[in-house]
Every structure is written in C-alpha cells, then in structure tokens.
Design a protein around this motif. Structure first.
Motif, PDB file in Angstrom:
ATOM      1  N   GLU A  70      48.830  69.439  48.547  1.00 43.68           N
ATOM      2  CA  GLU A  70      47.437  69.858  48.753  1.00 43.68           C
ATOM      3  C   GLU A  70      46.889  69.294  50.065  1.00 43.68           C
ATOM      4  OE1 GLU A  70      45.540  71.969  47.164  1.00 43.68           O
ATOM      5  OE2 GLU A  70      46.598  72.255  45.281  1.00 43.68           O
ATOM      6  N   ASP A  71      47.191  68.040  50.343  1.00 40.95           N
ATOM      7  CA  ASP A  71      46.729  67.416  51.592  1.00 40.95           C
ATOM      8  C   ASP A  71      47.331  68.114  52.802  1.00 40.95           C
ATOM      9  OD1 ASP A  71      45.203  65.617  50.171  1.00 40.95           O
ATOM     10  OD2 ASP A  71      46.619  63.939  50.411  1.00 40.95           O
ATOM     11  N   MET A  72      48.617  68.453  52.723  1.00 48.58           N
ATOM     12  CA  MET A  72      49.273  69.149  53.836  1.00 48.58           C
ATOM     13  C   MET A  72      48.701  70.561  54.001  1.00 48.58           C
ATOM     14  SD  MET A  72      51.142  66.907  55.207  1.00 48.58           S
ATOM     15  CE  MET A  72      51.638  68.023  56.486  1.00 48.58           C
ATOM     16  N   LEU A  73      48.481  71.244  52.892  1.00 49.17           N
ATOM     17  CA  LEU A  73      47.944  72.612  52.960  1.00 49.17           C
ATOM     18  C   LEU A  73      46.598  72.660  53.675  1.00 49.17           C
ATOM     19  CD1 LEU A  73      48.889  74.077  49.485  1.00 49.17           C
ATOM     20  CD2 LEU A  73      49.544  75.021  51.713  1.00 49.17           C
ATOM     21  N   ASP A  74      45.815  71.606  53.545  1.00 49.88           N
ATOM     22  CA  ASP A  74      44.517  71.561  54.224  1.00 49.88           C
ATOM     23  C   ASP A  74      44.661  71.727  55.733  1.00 49.88           C
ATOM     24  OD1 ASP A  74      43.048  71.295  51.908  1.00 49.88           O
ATOM     25  OD2 ASP A  74      42.916  69.110  52.045  1.00 49.88           O
ATOM     26  N   LYS A  75      45.847  71.463  56.261  1.00 49.07           N
ATOM     27  CA  LYS A  75      46.105  71.567  57.701  1.00 49.07           C
ATOM     28  C   LYS A  75      46.724  72.900  58.100  1.00 49.07           C
ATOM     29  CE  LYS A  75      47.018  66.644  57.614  1.00 49.07           C
ATOM     30  NZ  LYS A  75      48.020  65.611  57.790  1.00 49.07           N
ATOM     31  N   ALA A  76      47.025  73.755  57.132  1.00 51.28           N
ATOM     32  CA  ALA A  76      47.732  75.012  57.409  1.00 51.28           C
ATOM     33  C   ALA A  76      46.824  76.038  58.073  1.00 51.28           C
ATOM     34  CB  ALA A  76      48.308  75.592  56.123  1.00 51.28           C
ATOM     35  N   TRP A  77      47.403  76.798  58.995  1.00 55.09           N
ATOM     36  CA  TRP A  77      46.690  77.898  59.639  1.00 55.09           C
ATOM     37  C   TRP A  77      46.551  79.023  58.623  1.00 55.09           C
ATOM     38  CZ3 TRP A  77      47.239  83.040  60.596  1.00 55.09           C
ATOM     39  CH2 TRP A  77      46.387  83.585  61.558  1.00 55.09           C
ATOM     40  N   GLY A  78      45.356  79.591  58.488  1.00 52.22           N
ATOM     41  CA  GLY A  78      45.141  80.730  57.599  1.00 52.22           C
ATOM     42  C   GLY A  78      45.186  80.400  56.124  1.00 52.22           C
ATOM     43  N   LEU A  79      44.785  79.205  55.768  1.00 56.20           N
ATOM     44  CA  LEU A  79      44.812  78.755  54.377  1.00 56.20           C
ATOM     45  C   LEU A  79      44.004  79.692  53.483  1.00 56.20           C
ATOM     46  CD1 LEU A  79      45.661  76.423  52.449  1.00 56.20           C
ATOM     47  CD2 LEU A  79      43.449  75.381  52.975  1.00 56.20           C
ATOM     48  N   GLU A  80      44.575  80.036  52.321  1.00 59.61           N
ATOM     49  CA  GLU A  80      43.902  80.851  51.312  1.00 59.61           C
ATOM     50  C   GLU A  80      44.061  80.172  49.957  1.00 59.61           C
ATOM     51  OE1 GLU A  80      44.659  85.016  51.272  1.00 59.61           O
ATOM     52  OE2 GLU A  80      44.703  85.166  53.460  1.00 59.61           O
ATOM     53  N   PRO A  81      43.276  80.583  48.950  1.00 59.03           N
ATOM     54  CA  PRO A  81      43.390  79.944  47.631  1.00 59.03           C
ATOM     55  C   PRO A  81      44.798  80.033  47.019  1.00 59.03           C
ATOM     56  CG  PRO A  81      41.355  81.176  47.752  1.00 59.03           C
ATOM     57  CD  PRO A  81      42.132  81.505  49.000  1.00 59.03           C
ATOM     58  N   GLN A  82      45.563  81.060  47.374  1.00 62.13           N
ATOM     59  CA  GLN A  82      46.909  81.224  46.838  1.00 62.13           C
ATOM     60  C   GLN A  82      47.981  80.710  47.801  1.00 62.13           C
ATOM     61  OE1 GLN A  82      44.788  83.970  47.077  1.00 62.13           O
ATOM     62  NE2 GLN A  82      44.068  83.889  44.980  1.00 62.13           N
ATOM     63  N   SER A  83      47.611  79.852  48.728  1.00 59.32           N
ATOM     64  CA  SER A  83      48.566  79.284  49.676  1.00 59.32           C
ATOM     65  C   SER A  83      49.415  78.210  49.011  1.00 59.32           C
ATOM     66  CB  SER A  83      47.842  78.659  50.870  1.00 59.32           C
ATOM     67  OG  SER A  83      47.279  79.647  51.694  1.00 59.32           O
ATOM     68  N   ARG A  84      50.682  78.170  49.413  1.00 60.95           N
ATOM     69  CA  ARG A  84      51.598  77.105  48.991  1.00 60.95           C
ATOM     70  C   ARG A  84      52.533  76.770  50.136  1.00 60.95           C
ATOM     71  NH1 ARG A  84      52.501  75.884  43.522  1.00 60.95           N
ATOM     72  NH2 ARG A  84      53.559  74.099  44.483  1.00 60.95           N
ATOM     73  N   LEU A  85      53.078  75.574  50.129  1.00 60.22           N
ATOM     74  CA  LEU A  85      54.174  75.247  51.017  1.00 60.22           C
ATOM     75  C   LEU A  85      55.429  75.737  50.309  1.00 60.22           C
ATOM     76  CD1 LEU A  85      53.266  71.650  52.232  1.00 60.22           C
ATOM     77  CD2 LEU A  85      52.775  73.857  53.313  1.00 60.22           C
ATOM     78  N   SER A  86      56.144  76.634  50.956  1.00 60.11           N
ATOM     79  CA  SER A  86      57.273  77.268  50.282  1.00 60.11           C
ATOM     80  C   SER A  86      58.383  76.285  49.956  1.00 60.11           C
ATOM     81  CB  SER A  86      57.803  78.436  51.104  1.00 60.11           C
ATOM     82  OG  SER A  86      58.384  78.004  52.304  1.00 60.11           O
ATOM     83  N   CYS A  87      58.436  75.153  50.662  1.00 63.28           N
ATOM     84  CA  CYS A  87      59.463  74.151  50.362  1.00 63.28           C
ATOM     85  C   CYS A  87      59.165  73.410  49.070  1.00 63.28           C
ATOM     86  CB  CYS A  87      59.613  73.170  51.521  1.00 63.28           C
ATOM     87  SG  CYS A  87      58.202  72.061  51.780  1.00 63.28           S
ATOM     88  N   GLN A  88      57.939  73.459  48.606  1.00 56.56           N
ATOM     89  CA  GLN A  88      57.535  72.727  47.404  1.00 56.56           C
ATOM     90  C   GLN A  88      57.368  73.618  46.181  1.00 56.56           C
ATOM     91  OE1 GLN A  88      57.299  69.193  47.581  1.00 56.56           O
ATOM     92  NE2 GLN A  88      58.329  69.830  49.466  1.00 56.56           N
ATOM     93  N   ALA A  89      57.130  74.904  46.376  1.00 60.18           N
ATOM     94  CA  ALA A  89      56.878  75.827  45.274  1.00 60.18           C
ATOM     95  C   ALA A  89      58.201  76.319  44.700  1.00 60.18           C
ATOM     96  CB  ALA A  89      56.034  77.004  45.758  1.00 60.18           C
ATOM     97  N   LYS A  90      58.472  75.961  43.459  1.00 64.74           N
ATOM     98  CA  LYS A  90      59.718  76.333  42.789  1.00 64.74           C
ATOM     99  C   LYS A  90      59.496  77.574  41.924  1.00 64.74           C
ATOM    100  CE  LYS A  90      61.879  72.335  43.773  1.00 64.74           C
ATOM    101  NZ  LYS A  90      62.201  72.170  45.136  1.00 64.74           N
ATOM    102  N   LEU A  91      60.461  78.477  41.982  1.00 63.70           N
ATOM    103  CA  LEU A  91      60.363  79.724  41.244  1.00 63.70           C
ATOM    104  C   LEU A  91      60.446  79.505  39.740  1.00 63.70           C
ATOM    105  CD1 LEU A  91      62.820  81.838  43.404  1.00 63.70           C
ATOM    106  CD2 LEU A  91      60.330  81.960  43.430  1.00 63.70           C
ATOM    107  N   ALA A  92      59.637  80.272  39.017  1.00 60.27           N
ATOM    108  CA  ALA A  92      59.769  80.361  37.564  1.00 60.27           C
ATOM    109  C   ALA A  92      60.522  81.673  37.305  1.00 60.27           C
ATOM    110  CB  ALA A  92      58.388  80.349  36.911  1.00 60.27           C
ATOM    111  N   GLU A  93      60.284  82.300  36.194  1.00 61.75           N
ATOM    112  CA  GLU A  93      60.967  83.558  35.902  1.00 61.75           C
ATOM    113  C   GLU A  93      60.082  84.775  36.166  1.00 61.75           C
ATOM    114  OE1 GLU A  93      62.892  83.428  32.113  1.00 61.75           O
ATOM    115  OE2 GLU A  93      63.917  81.560  32.595  1.00 61.75           O
ATOM    116  N   ILE A  94      58.872  84.551  36.633  1.00 58.85           N
ATOM    117  CA  ILE A  94      57.915  85.623  36.908  1.00 58.85           C
ATOM    118  C   ILE A  94      58.106  86.096  38.346  1.00 58.85           C
ATOM    119  CG2 ILE A  94      55.448  86.217  37.001  1.00 58.85           C
ATOM    120  CD1 ILE A  94      56.426  85.470  34.189  1.00 58.85           C
TER     121      ILE A  94
END
Length: 113
Positions: A70-94
């Motif tokens: 969350e702290d890193m995302l605050d620095k991202a260009w074009g941040l949106e409510p559904q933003s994630r760092l792709s290196c941290q977001a792990k896939l579920a089955e959806i």
C-alpha cells in the motif's frame, strides 16, 4: 489454471492477450512467463512501483495488499482504487482482466513517451 485477460498496451502488448497461469502465481510472473515484458526494476521485492497494474475485473479475488505494498502504491503513476503491484498480487482461481498503465514512475522519470 486461472485466466488473465491483458488489455492492449501500445508497447508491451499491442493486441492484448489471454493467458493462463497457476493459482498462487504472481500476476508479474504470469505476465513474464507469457512474454509480456512488464517492468520489475526491484526484481519483485516490493521496493518500487514499476510493475503496477490495474485489475479491471476480479480484483476482489486477490488477497488484500499488505501495508508495504500500500505504501509503495501511493507512489505509483496513475494510481486507481483497483491498483496492485503485480509482483505482490497472487492469482486465485477467479479470472482477471488486467490493464497495464501507460507509464511507470521509471518511464516518467526517464522521459519516455
């Protein structure tokens, strides 16, 4: 397998893509394994924002971001409510629909267009 629909990105994926990856795989790893060369300047250690993605569909299936992400995302260009760092977001089955932002903070600071 979990399906990821990658929306078109002018440089990284001009035609968009539909890829499959194992649940538990990070979005970043899934993209890289399918030749979508998303930036990951910190080598996936949650120390930058170059792998920032916007999850347009399926966001609720992901585990919540931890405080460091969350702290890193605050620095991202074009941040949106559904933003994630792709290196941290792990896939579920959806299935997910993912948008790669036009720029990363890295690209902006280097003057890319």
């Amino acid at each position: 397998m979990t399906q990821i629909v990658v929306l078109p990105h002018a440089e990284l994926c001009p035609d968009g893509a539909v890829i499959d990856a194992e649940p538990g795989t990070s979005i970043c790893d899934a993209l890289l394994q399918n030749e979508i060369e998303i930036e990951h300047a910190c080598e996936k250690s949650c120390a930058c924002t170059t792998c920032h993605v916007i999850v347009r569909e399926g966001f609720a299936s992901l585990e919540p971001a931890d405080e460091l992400e969350e702290d890193m995302l605050d620095k991202a260009w074009g941040l949106e409510p559904q933003s994630r760092l792709s290196c941290q977001a792990k896939l579920a089955e959806i299935p997910l629909v993912v948008e790669l932002p036009r720029y990363t903070l890295n690209m902006v600071s280097e003057g890319s267009k």
